[in-house]
Design a protein around this motif. Sequence first.
Motif, PDB file in Angstrom:
ATOM      1  N   THR A   1     -45.326 -43.041  25.136  1.00  0.00           N
ATOM      2  CA  THR A   1     -44.683 -44.083  24.343  1.00  0.00           C
ATOM      3  C   THR A   1     -43.725 -43.447  23.352  1.00  0.00           C
ATOM      4  O   THR A   1     -43.971 -42.351  22.864  1.00  0.00           O
TER       5      THR A   1
ATOM      6  N   GLU B   1     -37.717 -42.608  21.452  1.00  0.00           N
ATOM      7  CA  GLU B   1     -36.869 -41.422  21.479  1.00  0.00           C
ATOM      8  C   GLU B   1     -36.909 -40.700  22.827  1.00  0.00           C
ATOM      9  O   GLU B   1     -36.167 -39.762  23.057  1.00  0.00           O
TER      10      GLU B   1
ATOM     11  N   ILE C   1     -35.094 -37.193  22.729  1.00  0.00           N
ATOM     12  CA  ILE C   1     -35.621 -35.952  23.317  1.00  0.00           C
ATOM     13  C   ILE C   1     -36.059 -36.245  24.747  1.00  0.00           C
ATOM     14  O   ILE C   1     -36.233 -37.406  25.124  1.00  0.00           O
TER      15      ILE C   1
ATOM     16  N   GLU D   1     -38.695 -36.565  27.608  1.00  0.00           N
ATOM     17  CA  GLU D   1     -40.130 -36.830  27.740  1.00  0.00           C
ATOM     18  C   GLU D   1     -40.758 -35.642  28.445  1.00  0.00           C
ATOM     19  O   GLU D   1     -40.237 -35.149  29.435  1.00  0.00           O
ATOM     20  N   SER D   2     -41.876 -35.159  27.951  1.00  0.00           N
ATOM     21  CA  SER D   2     -42.524 -34.042  28.641  1.00  0.00           C
ATOM     22  C   SER D   2     -44.038 -34.176  28.726  1.00  0.00           C
ATOM     23  O   SER D   2     -44.665 -33.608  29.622  1.00  0.00           O
TER      24      SER D   2
ATOM     25  N   VAL E   1     -50.086 -42.664  17.692  1.00  0.00           N
ATOM     26  CA  VAL E   1     -51.416 -42.891  17.121  1.00  0.00           C
ATOM     27  C   VAL E   1     -51.556 -42.343  15.698  1.00  0.00           C
ATOM     28  O   VAL E   1     -52.633 -42.368  15.127  1.00  0.00           O
ATOM     29  N   SER E   2     -50.446 -41.853  15.138  1.00  0.00           N
ATOM     30  CA  SER E   2     -50.585 -41.316  13.774  1.00  0.00           C
ATOM     31  C   SER E   2     -50.140 -42.352  12.747  1.00  0.00           C
ATOM     32  O   SER E   2     -50.267 -43.559  12.964  1.00  0.00           O
TER      33      SER E   2
ATOM     34  N   GLY F   1     -48.607 -37.437  19.979  1.00  0.00           N
ATOM     35  CA  GLY F   1     -47.381 -37.191  20.725  1.00  0.00           C
ATOM     36  C   GLY F   1     -46.910 -35.751  20.708  1.00  0.00           C
ATOM     37  O   GLY F   1     -46.266 -35.291  21.665  1.00  0.00           O
ATOM     38  N   ASN F   2     -47.216 -35.030  19.637  1.00  0.00           N
ATOM     39  CA  ASN F   2     -46.780 -33.634  19.622  1.00  0.00           C
ATOM     40  C   ASN F   2     -47.361 -32.926  20.837  1.00  0.00           C
ATOM     41  O   ASN F   2     -48.571 -32.979  21.078  1.00  0.00           O
ATOM     42  N   PRO F   3     -46.529 -32.268  21.623  1.00  0.00           N
ATOM     43  CA  PRO F   3     -46.984 -31.747  22.915  1.00  0.00           C
ATOM     44  C   PRO F   3     -48.207 -30.833  22.837  1.00  0.00           C
ATOM     45  O   PRO F   3     -49.127 -30.959  23.651  1.00  0.00           O
TER      46      PRO F   3
HETATM   47  P1  AMP Z   1     -45.890 -39.579  17.676  1.00  0.00           P
HETATM   48  O1  AMP Z   1     -47.279 -39.174  17.991  1.00  0.00           O
HETATM   49  O2  AMP Z   1     -45.426 -40.715  18.507  1.00  0.00           O
HETATM   50  O3  AMP Z   1     -45.702 -39.800  16.225  1.00  0.00           O
HETATM   51  O4  AMP Z   1     -44.984 -38.365  18.087  1.00  0.00           O
HETATM   52  C1  AMP Z   1     -45.127 -37.097  17.463  1.00  0.00           C
HETATM   53  C2  AMP Z   1     -44.070 -36.151  17.969  1.00  0.00           C
HETATM   54  O5  AMP Z   1     -44.227 -35.927  19.351  1.00  0.00           O
HETATM   55  C3  AMP Z   1     -42.650 -36.647  17.802  1.00  0.00           C
HETATM   56  O6  AMP Z   1     -41.825 -35.544  17.480  1.00  0.00           O
HETATM   57  C4  AMP Z   1     -42.330 -37.191  19.178  1.00  0.00           C
HETATM   58  O7  AMP Z   1     -40.952 -37.207  19.429  1.00  0.00           O
HETATM   59  C5  AMP Z   1     -43.029 -36.234  20.071  1.00  0.00           C
HETATM   60  N1  AMP Z   1     -43.416 -36.866  21.324  1.00  0.00           N
HETATM   61  C6  AMP Z   1     -44.069 -38.033  21.439  1.00  0.00           C
HETATM   62  N2  AMP Z   1     -44.280 -38.346  22.735  1.00  0.00           N
HETATM   63  C7  AMP Z   1     -43.728 -37.342  23.449  1.00  0.00           C
HETATM   64  C8  AMP Z   1     -43.624 -37.094  24.840  1.00  0.00           C
HETATM   65  N3  AMP Z   1     -44.128 -37.945  25.744  1.00  0.00           N
HETATM   66  N4  AMP Z   1     -43.004 -35.954  25.230  1.00  0.00           N
HETATM   67  C9  AMP Z   1     -42.501 -35.103  24.324  1.00  0.00           C
HETATM   68  N5  AMP Z   1     -42.582 -35.288  23.010  1.00  0.00           N
HETATM   69  C10 AMP Z   1     -43.180 -36.391  22.550  1.00  0.00           C
END
Ligand code: AMP
Length: 400
Positions: free
Chosen positions: A180, A183, A196, A198-199, A248-249, A294-296
Amino acid sequence: MTPLEDAQTLVLEACPPLAPVEMPLDQARGLVLAADVVAGEQVPPFVNTAVDGYAVRAADVADAPVELAVVGEVAAGASTDRVVGPGETIRIMTGAPMPAGADAVVMVEDSELLAPDRVRLARAVQPGASVRAAGDDIQAGDLLFTAGTEVRPAVAAVLASVNARTVTVHPRATVAVLSTGDELVDDGSPLEPGQIRESNRTMLAGLLAEAGCDVIDLGTVRDDEAELERVLRVAAGTCDAIVSSGGVSMGDYDVVKAVLGRIAAMTWLQIAIKPAKPFAFGMLAGTPVFGLPGNPVSSLVSFELITRPALRRMMGHRRLARPSLVAVSDDGIQRRPDGKVHLVRVNTAFGDDGRFRVTPVGAQGSHQLAATALADAIAIVPDGDGIPPGGDVAVLMLVG
Ligand code: AMP
Ligand code: MG
């Protein structure tokens, strides 16, 4: 903050083993038996020879070298009615049934064929030499494997050897994976400002497959509550578990939090670990939902420490965690007390003293997946002042 063990317990308890199914043996590799297996047949099924050579009466070769009359031949898969009498032998191939009358086999290496029907045997053998008894490996009625045994290749082979053509196992978990975030770009198009690639989904789909799950890729979902709710409800209705990454943060657009908070019974965790502090877990219409950060690197770490063990439990495994061991850190691992267990990605190697050594990968930021991607283990550094040079540290292996 919730201690890691408490978070693991909370999640594991909500993920009981999936109901057993019966399936063909050749589809059960890597799955876990849900019922004991009793042998229906004996293995080997008949008395046979362990070597290529000559079936003899041991008494006839007691004074070797001796010459015997070759009165027949029996290959694997064949059999003979010819009885080996005094002074006689039958040429025999590994796995072939022992002919009546013979009680031992002289290896072909110890023979010299003098004529088509005459052989010289150079070595005496004891009765029973190179003879494999029927049921030597498995007796009919033996308890072969108990429920909870993983169908590894050799286990599958044993099951095949007793004609267990179907097995009762816990099925593979079918797991939906989605990412989700507005970005995220996953279609190869040029990045607009703020976007960015998606990974995480690529990684999580691979980790799920490696863990033995069937993966349903639901793609990237926009930070849109209605769309996310629709996708999640479909997933809950069709899958055994849902794994999502991102949202989730504490951010304003963390829609996963908003939607799941409304439609599912969720626990929002701040786990006392670094990285991967935020984690969400709950049930949506009876389906476990794992909300990974989300942080990889955080995504990877919370998958390894919480999600993977829970999915393994669903698939009936008894050993849920990755193998762990104690290693030496030559240079030590520095840290400050902060109430968290630090999960330091490391590379492992055997030292000259035969002990495992760990070296942290260079970049430890939770967004720096490139360095973590090559790590083969996670060092578990407890809260406090870190590991002194030459100190021991517990390590969770990520690769076999
Ligand atoms: P979030 O948990 O959504 O707040 O995302 C935390 C960080 O992880 C942000 O820098 C996001 O851009 C990055 N991020 C979230 N989802 C992905 C994803 N599927 N692939 C790569 N980076 C992600
Ligand atoms: Mg996000």
